[in-house]
Design an enzyme around this catalytic site. Structure first.
Site, PDB file in Angstrom:
ATOM      1  N   TYR A 141       0.867  -1.179   0.000  1.00 31.98           N
ATOM      2  CA  TYR A 141       0.000   0.000   0.000  1.00 31.98           C
ATOM      3  C   TYR A 141       0.901   1.226   0.000  1.00 31.98           C
ATOM      4  O   TYR A 141       1.579   1.504   0.982  1.00 31.98           O
ATOM      5  CB  TYR A 141      -0.882  -0.055   1.248  1.00 31.98           C
ATOM      6  CG  TYR A 141      -1.957   0.998   1.388  1.00 31.98           C
ATOM      7  CD1 TYR A 141      -2.188   1.981   0.432  1.00 31.98           C
ATOM      8  CD2 TYR A 141      -2.772   0.994   2.514  1.00 31.98           C
ATOM      9  CE1 TYR A 141      -3.185   2.924   0.593  1.00 31.98           C
ATOM     10  CE2 TYR A 141      -3.778   1.929   2.687  1.00 31.98           C
ATOM     11  CZ  TYR A 141      -3.978   2.894   1.728  1.00 31.98           C
ATOM     12  OH  TYR A 141      -4.968   3.825   1.899  1.00 31.98           O
ATOM     13  N   LYS A 169      -1.613  -1.435  -3.994  1.00 26.03           N
ATOM     14  CA  LYS A 169      -2.625  -0.384  -4.008  1.00 26.03           C
ATOM     15  C   LYS A 169      -1.878   0.935  -4.014  1.00 26.03           C
ATOM     16  O   LYS A 169      -1.162   1.264  -3.066  1.00 26.03           O
ATOM     17  CB  LYS A 169      -3.546  -0.461  -2.792  1.00 26.03           C
ATOM     18  CG  LYS A 169      -4.604   0.651  -2.823  1.00 26.03           C
ATOM     19  CD  LYS A 169      -5.259   0.915  -1.508  1.00 26.03           C
ATOM     20  CE  LYS A 169      -6.140   2.167  -1.649  1.00 26.03           C
ATOM     21  NZ  LYS A 169      -6.659   2.632  -0.350  1.00 26.03           N
TER      22      LYS A 169
END
Length: 313
Positions: A141, A169
């Site tokens: 992330y 992400k």
């Protein structure tokens, strides 16, 4: 897609699930179950629990376990579940990761360590330690605005080649870097690329993203699914039309500023909209973030009415 396909076929719209709260700042189970049902009814392809939109950094371990318990029970294997295991230090992240594995999620979402400054080499060691301790697939992330450091492309390449991560992400806001990363990963079709920018989904899908993790998807998941479906058909005109409507709807995330911070206004705007849509009972935020006030709520109501999500009273 079934959870048996995870992570090789992870794709589509995977909203970061809002965490509804009771007036005493505990997890509101009834509201959370309504939210999850709303997302599943909207056709989403997976759920991301305990992310930034979930206010995860404000939650202690028992509250995180409660969210996981409710979600795993409510979803019952219908879509893959990713759990954010976000904390400043490696050992705390490992502890959260073990809780998530015990709860029955399919994969983890891990940021770089934060508060203490780390190097790219230390970030790799952090991911390696979590991977070795828990064994679940890990989605990296990239959110430098919150953790203070970017996951650089060479770092991601190293972790990808070592099998430490299965996807990314990207909430960095660096669209050029995302495009370069998509080109770099084109020869690795099993590596999953997701954008966290709910306003640039059509563009990200066009350049190679496998999906999106949209906070606004809590409000209108079906629209994001329609956008994704249009992109899969390569109907970019239709995708753009849906995207532009979602840009208008995203104004709900701006109504708390400047009284609240931008981050609190964003999640607070989603919660305000969800309360008006009767998805959650209260729109409390975790302290010290402030919820939207009555005037701000009315502005959110007007946006929902304009975009035909709420019938004008």
């Amino acid at each position: 897609m079934t959870t048996a396909d995870f992570p090789a076929n992870l794709h589509g719209i995977i909203p970061p699930v809002v965490t509804p709260l009771t007036p005493d700042f505990q997890v509101d189970e009834a509201s959370l179950r309504r939210v999850i049902k709303h997302l599943l009814d909207g056709g989403v392809h997976g759920l991301f629990l305990l992310g930034s939109t979930s206010e995860v950094v404000f939650m202690d371990a028992p509250q995180r376990r409660e969210v996981l318990r409710i979600a795993v029970d409510e979803v019952a294997g219908r879509v893959p579940l990713l759990a954010g295991v976000i904390d400043p230090t490696t050992d705390r992240v490992i502890a959260h990761a073990r809780d998530a594995r015990e709860a029955g999620v399919d994969g983890l979402v891990v940021t770089a360590p934060f508060y203490a400054r780390t190097s790219q080499a230390e970030i790799v060691e952090h991911f390696r330690a979590v991977h070795e301790a828990v064994g679940l697939p890990i989605m990296a992330y990239d959110i430098p605005v919150c953790v203070g450091i970017k996951l650089e492309r060479p770092t991601l390449r190293r972790m990808r080649e070592e099998g430490l991560i299965v996807g990314l992400k990207d909430s960095s806001g660096d669209d050029t870097n995302f495009r370069l990363l998509a080109r770099e990963c084109a020869d690795d079709p099993e590596f999953r690329l997701f954008t966290g920018s709910e306003l640039m989904v059509d563009t990200a899908l066009m350049v190679g993203a496998h999906g999106c993790v949209p906070g606004l998807g809590n409000v209108d998941p079906a629209a994001y699914v329609a956008l994704y479906d249009a992109a899969q058909r390569e109907d970019w005109r239709a995708a753009r039309q849906v995207q532009e409507r979602l840009i208008r709807l995203f104004a709900v995330a701006l109504q708390g500023t400047p009284r609240t911070s931008a981050g609190a206004s964003g999640v607070g705007g989603f919660k305000a909209a969800m309360r008006l849509l009767n998805l959650i009972t209260h729109h409390h935020m975790n302290r010290p973030n402030l919820p939207l006030n009555d005037q701000e709520m009315e502005r959110v109501r007007a946006i929902l009415e304009a975009e035909e999500l709420l019938v004008h009273a």
